[in-house]
Design an enzyme around this catalytic site. Structure first.
Site, PDB file in Angstrom:
ATOM      1  N   SER A  35       0.782  -1.240   0.000  1.00 12.52           N
ATOM      2  CA  SER A  35       0.000   0.000   0.000  1.00 12.52           C
ATOM      3  C   SER A  35       0.813   1.288   0.000  1.00 12.52           C
ATOM      4  O   SER A  35       0.231   2.369  -0.099  1.00 12.52           O
ATOM      5  CB  SER A  35      -0.961   0.019   1.193  1.00 12.52           C
ATOM      6  OG  SER A  35      -2.053  -0.823   0.946  1.00 12.52           O
ATOM      7  N   LYS A  51       0.135   3.780  -2.708  1.00 16.17           N
ATOM      8  CA  LYS A  51      -0.882   4.828  -2.658  1.00 16.17           C
ATOM      9  C   LYS A  51      -0.279   6.227  -2.600  1.00 16.17           C
ATOM     10  O   LYS A  51      -1.002   7.215  -2.787  1.00 16.17           O
ATOM     11  CB  LYS A  51      -1.824   4.575  -1.482  1.00 16.17           C
ATOM     12  CG  LYS A  51      -2.703   3.352  -1.713  1.00 16.17           C
ATOM     13  CD  LYS A  51      -3.492   2.963  -0.481  1.00 16.17           C
ATOM     14  CE  LYS A  51      -4.392   1.765  -0.823  1.00 16.17           C
ATOM     15  NZ  LYS A  51      -4.481   0.793   0.251  1.00 16.17           N
ATOM     16  N   SER A  62      -5.697   3.906   4.377  1.00 16.53           N
ATOM     17  CA  SER A  62      -5.273   2.985   3.324  1.00 16.53           C
ATOM     18  C   SER A  62      -6.474   2.349   2.623  1.00 16.53           C
ATOM     19  O   SER A  62      -6.497   1.150   2.328  1.00 16.53           O
ATOM     20  CB  SER A  62      -4.357   1.890   3.894  1.00 16.53           C
ATOM     21  OG  SER A  62      -3.574   1.315   2.873  1.00 16.53           O
ATOM     22  N   LYS A  88       3.457   6.471   4.840  1.00 13.83           N
ATOM     23  CA  LYS A  88       2.396   5.533   4.430  1.00 13.83           C
ATOM     24  C   LYS A  88       2.804   4.118   4.812  1.00 13.83           C
ATOM     25  O   LYS A  88       3.936   3.705   4.593  1.00 13.83           O
ATOM     26  CB  LYS A  88       2.162   5.629   2.911  1.00 13.83           C
ATOM     27  CG  LYS A  88       1.050   4.725   2.405  1.00 13.83           C
ATOM     28  CD  LYS A  88      -0.305   5.221   2.860  1.00 13.83           C
ATOM     29  CE  LYS A  88      -1.413   4.204   2.607  1.00 13.83           C
ATOM     30  NZ  LYS A  88      -1.360   3.030   3.520  1.00 13.83           N
TER      31      LYS A  88
END
Length: 355
Positions: A51, A54, A106, A212
């Site tokens: 993720s 992203k 997320s 992140k």
């Protein structure tokens, strides 16, 4: 005819050696301003990134300049699974709020909704992601989806590429604001949401400015975080690291202890030793330049390269300053002239031929 003079100023500034370690398969600690790599471990190895993908989804969406648009959620999100913000088909929500849901929680459903709206469809958006990766210089990166799940082979990149991407994204004020947000409230036509950021370092390490999280069964734990202290701005990336939050904190702490931010160039008028041709005019630079250096001996060389112009006017570029640190050129700054009309053209010509 161009004539140049090269004037060199040598500065000796402090340095020291520290040990940096992580339990990651691949890792990097980078100075976001200079691109200097402070610590690296298999930084160009291509791995699944989960993720943290992203980050690219967010910056592409932000740069589309549609943050205030109200997005009506279509049936694309019915394909979403895993972590989510649990939006529903036909729900109306701003693109900006979707990006908050993407980065704080997320949201895989948010990623599909963003891709569908910004790209027209998910496939087009993935093309936009890969195009942006090439523009940034991410040579070992391929995006196959906007969320980082293992679908279609998943998304793959190197730790170095993700550091490049984050350094680029952190230059965007909107992105910076989103990723440092601890809690966000969103209102739609169907619901009110309160989202808390999954990045634990925002709550546990006071110098954290963003980042992140990521996880899939293939990628394992992936993490990107950024931190700033005393004008030192760092990004850490770890891929497949079961101790990632601790590792990131330790990397930042080691670097903040070891490095000091030095102002190498100060904007405004400059005086160059033994410079004669522009002696009666003012030379200046338009920007400050600083660099993070270790405590001990660093060799900093300033190469002043001036062009002797027969004719010039105020604010013309007349040369450059090269900044060379430990035998590596790290920066180039333009030199400009401000005419004071203290020397006649004939005297100027005499100086030009003599110089």
């Amino acid at each position: 005819m161009k004539k140049y003079v090269v004037l060199i100023i040598l500065l000796i500034l402090p340095f020291n050696v520290k040990a940096y370690t992580t339990s990651a398969s691949s890792a990097i600690l980078m100075d976001m301003d200079s691109g200097n790599i402070i610590y690296g471990k298999d930084i160009n190895e291509v791995r699944s990134i989960a993720s943290i993908s992203k980050i690219m989804t967010a910056i592409v969406a932000i740069e589309a300049n549609k943050l205030n648009d109200i997005v009506t959620i279509d049936d694309t999100i019915l394909k979403a699974y895993g972590s989510g913000i649990y939006i529903k088909q036909n729900e109306q929500i701003s693109l900006e709020a979707l990006i908050y849901g993407l980065m704080l929680r997320s949201g895989n459903d948010a990623s599909l909704a963003i891709a569908s709206y910004v790209g027209g469809n998910v496939t087009n958006f993935i093309t936009m992601m890969n195009k942006k990766a090439q523009e940034i210089g991410m040579r070992n990166t391929v995006f196959n989806n906007p969320n980082g799940l293992d679908d279609n082979g998943g998304n793959k990149a190197s730790a170095y590429d993700m550091a490049l991407l984050t350094s680029y994204a952190m230059k965007n004020d909107i992105y910076k604001k989103i990723v440092k947000t601890k809690k966000y409230t969103a209102k739609t036509n169907m619901n009110n949401y309160v989202w808390t950021n999954k990045n634990k370092l925002l709550f546990n390490y006071k110098y954290t400015t963003g980042g992140k999280t990521g996880f899939t069964d293939i990628a394992k734990r992936t993490l990107v975080t950024t931190a700033s202290k005393n004008n030192i701005n760092l990004v850490a990336v770890t891929l497949n690291d079961g101790n990632d939050f601790t590792d990131h904190t330790n990397l930042f702490e080691e670097a903040f202890k070891e490095y000091t931010n030095y102002i190498i160039l100060k904007k405004g008028n400059i005086n160059i030793i033994d410079e004669q041709y522009y002696l009666n005019d003012k030379l200046y630079i338009e920007n400050n330049y600083s660099y993070n250096l270790k405590d001990n001996h660093n060799k900093v060389v300033l190469n002043y390269k001036l062009e002797k112009k027969r004719e010039y006017k105020s604010k013309d570029e007349v040369g450059i300053i090269e900044v060379v640190i430990n035998n590596k050129k790290v920066h180039e700054e333009k030199i400009y002239v401000l005419k004071t009309n203290k020397l006649s053209i004939w005297n100027k010509l005499k100086v030009w031929f003599k110089w």
